[in-house]
Design a protein around this motif. Structure first.
Motif, PDB file in Angstrom:
ATOM      1  N   MET A   1      15.461   3.384  -1.036  1.00  0.00           N
ATOM      2  CA  MET A   1      14.227   2.407  -1.178  1.00  0.00           C
ATOM      3  C   MET A   1      13.096   3.222  -0.707  1.00  0.00           C
ATOM      4  O   MET A   1      13.043   3.906   0.224  1.00  0.00           O
ATOM      5  N   LYS A   2      12.154   3.032  -1.658  1.00  0.00           N
ATOM      6  CA  LYS A   2      10.611   3.442  -1.484  1.00  0.00           C
ATOM      7  C   LYS A   2       9.636   2.425  -1.680  1.00  0.00           C
ATOM      8  O   LYS A   2       9.868   1.378  -2.589  1.00  0.00           O
ATOM      9  N   VAL A   3       8.420   2.495  -1.209  1.00  0.00           N
ATOM     10  CA  VAL A   3       7.408   1.454  -1.747  1.00  0.00           C
ATOM     11  C   VAL A   3       6.190   2.332  -2.105  1.00  0.00           C
ATOM     12  O   VAL A   3       6.363   3.330  -1.669  1.00  0.00           O
ATOM     13  N   ARG A   4       5.353   1.678  -2.726  1.00  0.00           N
ATOM     14  CA  ARG A   4       4.002   2.129  -3.298  1.00  0.00           C
ATOM     15  C   ARG A   4       3.061   1.040  -3.437  1.00  0.00           C
ATOM     16  O   ARG A   4       3.408  -0.029  -3.287  1.00  0.00           O
ATOM     17  N   ILE A   5       1.909   1.622  -3.507  1.00  0.00           N
ATOM     18  CA  ILE A   5       0.738   0.625  -3.256  1.00  0.00           C
ATOM     19  C   ILE A   5       0.001   1.198  -4.513  1.00  0.00           C
ATOM     20  O   ILE A   5      -0.244   2.285  -4.587  1.00  0.00           O
ATOM     21  N   ASP A   6      -0.318  -0.019  -5.454  1.00  0.00           N
ATOM     22  CA  ASP A   6      -1.223   0.318  -6.645  1.00  0.00           C
ATOM     23  C   ASP A   6      -2.697   0.370  -6.148  1.00  0.00           C
ATOM     24  O   ASP A   6      -3.126  -0.753  -5.798  1.00  0.00           O
ATOM     25  N   PRO A   7      -3.359   1.512  -5.944  1.00  0.00           N
ATOM     26  CA  PRO A   7      -4.793   1.345  -5.545  1.00  0.00           C
ATOM     27  C   PRO A   7      -5.767   0.555  -6.230  1.00  0.00           C
ATOM     28  O   PRO A   7      -6.776  -0.114  -5.855  1.00  0.00           O
ATOM     29  N   LYS A   8      -5.570   0.226  -7.579  1.00  0.00           N
ATOM     30  CA  LYS A   8      -6.112  -0.304  -8.340  1.00  0.00           C
ATOM     31  C   LYS A   8      -6.261  -1.966  -8.277  1.00  0.00           C
ATOM     32  O   LYS A   8      -7.050  -2.532  -8.166  1.00  0.00           O
ATOM     33  N   ARG A   9      -5.157  -2.513  -7.787  1.00  0.00           N
ATOM     34  CA  ARG A   9      -4.967  -3.706  -7.098  1.00  0.00           C
ATOM     35  C   ARG A   9      -5.342  -4.264  -5.756  1.00  0.00           C
ATOM     36  O   ARG A   9      -5.585  -5.199  -5.406  1.00  0.00           O
ATOM     37  N   CYS A  10      -5.084  -3.136  -4.846  1.00  0.00           N
ATOM     38  CA  CYS A  10      -5.443  -3.363  -3.438  1.00  0.00           C
ATOM     39  C   CYS A  10      -6.815  -3.583  -3.399  1.00  0.00           C
ATOM     40  O   CYS A  10      -7.806  -3.183  -3.730  1.00  0.00           O
ATOM     41  N   GLN A  11      -6.868  -4.721  -2.462  1.00  0.00           N
ATOM     42  CA  GLN A  11      -8.197  -5.195  -2.013  1.00  0.00           C
ATOM     43  C   GLN A  11      -8.613  -5.352  -0.676  1.00  0.00           C
ATOM     44  O   GLN A  11      -9.628  -5.599  -0.179  1.00  0.00           O
ATOM     45  N   GLY A  12      -7.603  -4.416   0.111  1.00  0.00           N
ATOM     46  CA  GLY A  12      -8.095  -4.027   1.469  1.00  0.00           C
ATOM     47  C   GLY A  12      -7.950  -5.462   2.407  1.00  0.00           C
ATOM     48  O   GLY A  12      -8.380  -5.558   3.678  1.00  0.00           O
ATOM     49  N   HIS A  13      -6.945  -6.323   2.199  1.00  0.00           N
ATOM     50  CA  HIS A  13      -6.522  -7.318   3.182  1.00  0.00           C
ATOM     51  C   HIS A  13      -6.019  -7.084   4.382  1.00  0.00           C
ATOM     52  O   HIS A  13      -6.151  -7.881   5.331  1.00  0.00           O
ATOM     53  N   GLY A  14      -5.110  -5.837   4.339  1.00  0.00           N
ATOM     54  CA  GLY A  14      -4.659  -5.306   5.595  1.00  0.00           C
ATOM     55  C   GLY A  14      -3.311  -6.074   6.005  1.00  0.00           C
ATOM     56  O   GLY A  14      -2.935  -5.636   6.946  1.00  0.00           O
ATOM     57  N   ARG A  15      -2.792  -7.096   5.210  1.00  0.00           N
ATOM     58  CA  ARG A  15      -1.523  -7.579   5.642  1.00  0.00           C
ATOM     59  C   ARG A  15      -0.410  -6.359   5.665  1.00  0.00           C
ATOM     60  O   ARG A  15       0.583  -6.809   6.600  1.00  0.00           O
ATOM     61  N   CYS A  16      -0.180  -5.591   4.894  1.00  0.00           N
ATOM     62  CA  CYS A  16       0.689  -4.486   4.614  1.00  0.00           C
ATOM     63  C   CYS A  16       0.837  -3.743   6.085  1.00  0.00           C
ATOM     64  O   CYS A  16       1.775  -3.694   6.767  1.00  0.00           O
ATOM     65  N   TYR A  17      -0.176  -3.192   6.326  1.00  0.00           N
ATOM     66  CA  TYR A  17      -0.209  -2.489   7.728  1.00  0.00           C
ATOM     67  C   TYR A  17      -0.277  -3.266   9.114  1.00  0.00           C
ATOM     68  O   TYR A  17       0.163  -2.910  10.023  1.00  0.00           O
ATOM     69  N   GLU A  18      -0.607  -4.818   9.006  1.00  0.00           N
ATOM     70  CA  GLU A  18      -0.323  -5.560   9.976  1.00  0.00           C
ATOM     71  C   GLU A  18       1.163  -6.038  10.282  1.00  0.00           C
ATOM     72  O   GLU A  18       1.699  -6.003  11.220  1.00  0.00           O
ATOM     73  N   LEU A  19       1.718  -6.164   8.842  1.00  0.00           N
ATOM     74  CA  LEU A  19       3.227  -6.619   9.091  1.00  0.00           C
ATOM     75  C   LEU A  19       4.217  -5.456   9.279  1.00  0.00           C
ATOM     76  O   LEU A  19       5.290  -5.646   9.717  1.00  0.00           O
ATOM     77  N   ARG A  58      -0.546  -8.654  -4.845  1.00  0.00           N
ATOM     78  CA  ARG A  58       0.794  -8.033  -5.567  1.00  0.00           C
ATOM     79  C   ARG A  58       0.606  -6.499  -5.693  1.00  0.00           C
ATOM     80  O   ARG A  58       1.057  -6.002  -6.854  1.00  0.00           O
ATOM     81  N   ALA A  59      -0.049  -5.815  -4.883  1.00  0.00           N
ATOM     82  CA  ALA A  59      -0.294  -4.610  -5.083  1.00  0.00           C
ATOM     83  C   ALA A  59       0.918  -3.432  -4.486  1.00  0.00           C
ATOM     84  O   ALA A  59       0.842  -2.245  -4.648  1.00  0.00           O
ATOM     85  N   ILE A  60       1.927  -4.162  -3.735  1.00  0.00           N
ATOM     86  CA  ILE A  60       2.958  -3.380  -3.284  1.00  0.00           C
ATOM     87  C   ILE A  60       4.241  -3.552  -3.885  1.00  0.00           C
ATOM     88  O   ILE A  60       4.551  -4.503  -4.407  1.00  0.00           O
ATOM     89  N   GLU A  61       4.916  -2.311  -4.384  1.00  0.00           N
ATOM     90  CA  GLU A  61       5.885  -2.263  -5.173  1.00  0.00           C
ATOM     91  C   GLU A  61       7.158  -1.581  -4.399  1.00  0.00           C
ATOM     92  O   GLU A  61       6.930  -0.602  -3.838  1.00  0.00           O
ATOM     93  N   ILE A  62       8.347  -2.127  -4.663  1.00  0.00           N
ATOM     94  CA  ILE A  62       9.569  -1.377  -4.250  1.00  0.00           C
ATOM     95  C   ILE A  62      10.015  -0.580  -5.201  1.00  0.00           C
ATOM     96  O   ILE A  62      10.367  -1.223  -6.307  1.00  0.00           O
ATOM     97  N   LEU A  63      10.451   0.451  -5.024  1.00  0.00           N
ATOM     98  CA  LEU A  63      11.121   1.411  -6.121  1.00  0.00           C
ATOM     99  C   LEU A  63      12.452   1.593  -5.822  1.00  0.00           C
ATOM    100  O   LEU A  63      12.985   1.758  -4.565  1.00  0.00           O
TER     101      LEU A  63
END
Length: 63
Positions: A1-19, A58-63
């Motif tokens: 399993m891998k994750v990726r962030i779509d930089p075009k969609r990310c708005q910098g809320h920071g929830r991903c790196y907080e969680l 919805r900028a994070i995707e599981i591959l």
């Protein structure tokens, strides 16, 4: 399993790196970025899914 962030969609809320600080960090402008190659270590799959579910853009995707 891998994750990726779509930089075009990310708005910098920071929830991903907080969680899931073991999977995500922030860049110099506060936008989320994947740590390393995005591979999710064994046992961290639930944390990855939690980050995906909590991204308001919805900028994070599981591959």
């Amino acid at each position: 399993m891998k994750v990726r962030i779509d930089p075009k969609r990310c708005q910098g809320h920071g929830r991903c790196y907080e969680l899931a600080p073991e999977l995500f960090g922030d860049d110099e402008e506060g936008y989320g970025k994947v740590i390393g190659d995005g591979a999710v270590p064994d046992g961290e799959e639930r944390t990855a899914r939690l980050a995906v579910a909590n991204c308001p853009e919805r900028a994070i995707e599981i591959l």
